[in-house]
Design a protein around this motif. Structure first.
Motif, PDB file in Angstrom:
ATOM      1  N   ALA A  30      59.965  33.532  12.216  1.00 15.01           N
ATOM      2  CA  ALA A  30      59.038  34.449  12.476  1.00 15.01           C
ATOM      3  C   ALA A  30      57.720  33.656  12.436  1.00 15.01           C
ATOM      4  O   ALA A  30      57.653  32.709  11.521  1.00 15.01           O
ATOM      5  N   CYS A  31      56.660  33.958  13.014  1.00 17.04           N
ATOM      6  CA  CYS A  31      55.289  33.162  13.031  1.00 17.04           C
ATOM      7  C   CYS A  31      54.187  34.177  12.688  1.00 17.04           C
ATOM      8  O   CYS A  31      54.149  35.400  13.226  1.00 17.04           O
ATOM      9  N   VAL A  95      51.659  30.328   9.867  1.00 14.54           N
ATOM     10  CA  VAL A  95      52.764  30.184   8.800  1.00 14.54           C
ATOM     11  C   VAL A  95      53.980  30.749   9.754  1.00 14.54           C
ATOM     12  O   VAL A  95      53.822  31.460  10.579  1.00 14.54           O
ATOM     13  N   ALA A  96      54.938  29.853   9.715  1.00 11.20           N
ATOM     14  CA  ALA A  96      56.197  30.054  10.313  1.00 11.20           C
ATOM     15  C   ALA A  96      57.355  29.966   9.263  1.00 11.20           C
ATOM     16  O   ALA A  96      57.561  29.035   8.617  1.00 11.20           O
ATOM     17  N   THR A  97      58.191  30.886   9.588  1.00 10.24           N
ATOM     18  CA  THR A  97      59.572  30.844   8.455  1.00 10.24           C
ATOM     19  C   THR A  97      60.701  30.896   9.454  1.00 10.24           C
ATOM     20  O   THR A  97      60.734  31.661  10.416  1.00 10.24           O
ATOM     21  N   THR A  98      61.695  30.374   9.187  1.00  9.89           N
ATOM     22  CA  THR A  98      63.124  30.388   9.919  1.00  9.89           C
ATOM     23  C   THR A  98      64.064  30.924   8.620  1.00  9.89           C
ATOM     24  O   THR A  98      63.937  30.796   7.623  1.00  9.89           O
ATOM     25  N   ASN A 104      64.631  38.315   6.911  1.00 12.62           N
ATOM     26  CA  ASN A 104      64.368  37.553   5.873  1.00 12.62           C
ATOM     27  C   ASN A 104      63.252  36.728   6.445  1.00 12.62           C
ATOM     28  O   ASN A 104      62.296  36.178   5.878  1.00 12.62           O
ATOM     29  N   ALA A 105      63.335  36.257   7.730  1.00 10.29           N
ATOM     30  CA  ALA A 105      62.253  35.588   8.181  1.00 10.29           C
ATOM     31  C   ALA A 105      61.038  36.452   8.503  1.00 10.29           C
ATOM     32  O   ALA A 105      59.993  36.029   8.118  1.00 10.29           O
ATOM     33  N   GLU A 110      55.658  37.256   6.036  1.00 12.78           N
ATOM     34  CA  GLU A 110      54.551  38.236   5.469  1.00 12.78           C
ATOM     35  C   GLU A 110      54.151  37.795   4.020  1.00 12.78           C
ATOM     36  O   GLU A 110      53.118  37.770   3.680  1.00 12.78           O
ATOM     37  N   PHE A 111      55.282  37.370   3.281  1.00 17.36           N
ATOM     38  CA  PHE A 111      55.081  37.214   1.963  1.00 17.36           C
ATOM     39  C   PHE A 111      54.059  35.777   1.780  1.00 17.36           C
ATOM     40  O   PHE A 111      53.109  36.016   1.059  1.00 17.36           O
TER      41      PHE A 111
END
Length: 158
Positions: A30-31, A95-98, A104-105, A110-111
């Motif tokens: 998610a980005c 902001v990028a999450t994996t 969860n991504a 967002e968090f």
């Protein structure tokens, strides 16, 4: 490195590819990319200048990453935040999450962004036709952080 503060622009594709390469169990990315708006509070924005305290800012961003990893174990996080003089449409933040799964991504991305908007020590100054002004934190940013059970440093005491 999961946190960078820099004047130079960033390439979304390159950044996400490097983040994904760190963990073969990644099933979701998610980005969020924040950009400079050309209007704020009804006035055209000519430029935005972002200032920070080197060292302190990176530590604050690392604490945000740690908080996200604690809430969503197995999640990787990347924050790239620009400083200096920016023009409308320029990229400000990535902001990028994996994670193994999309929920969860999305949630961790967002968090991190909600946390960053209220807790990271950046100062924004806009130049408009009527002059320069510092951009204050928004009540909506504090409300977004409150959804996570956290209180902004900007929040008024109860």
């Amino acid at each position: 490195m999961t946190v960078r503060v820099q004047a130079d622009d960033f390439d979304l594709t390159t950044e996400v590819a490097a983040l994904r390469a760190q963990n073969p169990k990644v099933g979701a990315v998610a980005c969020f990319v924040g950009t400079v708006r050309d209007i704020n509070e009804g006035e055209a924005v000519e430029t935005m200048e972002l200032e920070h305290y080197p060292g302190m800012t990176e530590k604050s961003l690392e604490a945000i990453v740690d908080a996200a990893r604690e809430r969503w174990p197995g999640t990787d996080v990347l924050i790239v935040h620009r400083v200096g003089k920016l023009m409308p449409l320029d990229q400000i933040v990535l902001v990028a999450t994996t994670s193994k799964h999309r929920a969860n991504a999305f949630a961790s991305c967002e968090f991190v962004m909600d946390y960053l908007k209220t807790q990271a020590p950046f100062w924004k100054k806009e130049k408009t036709e009527s002059g320069e002004r510092w951009v204050d934190a928004r009540v909506t940013d504090d409300e977004a952080l409150a959804r996570w059970g956290l209180k902004s440093a900007n929040s008024k005491a109860d």
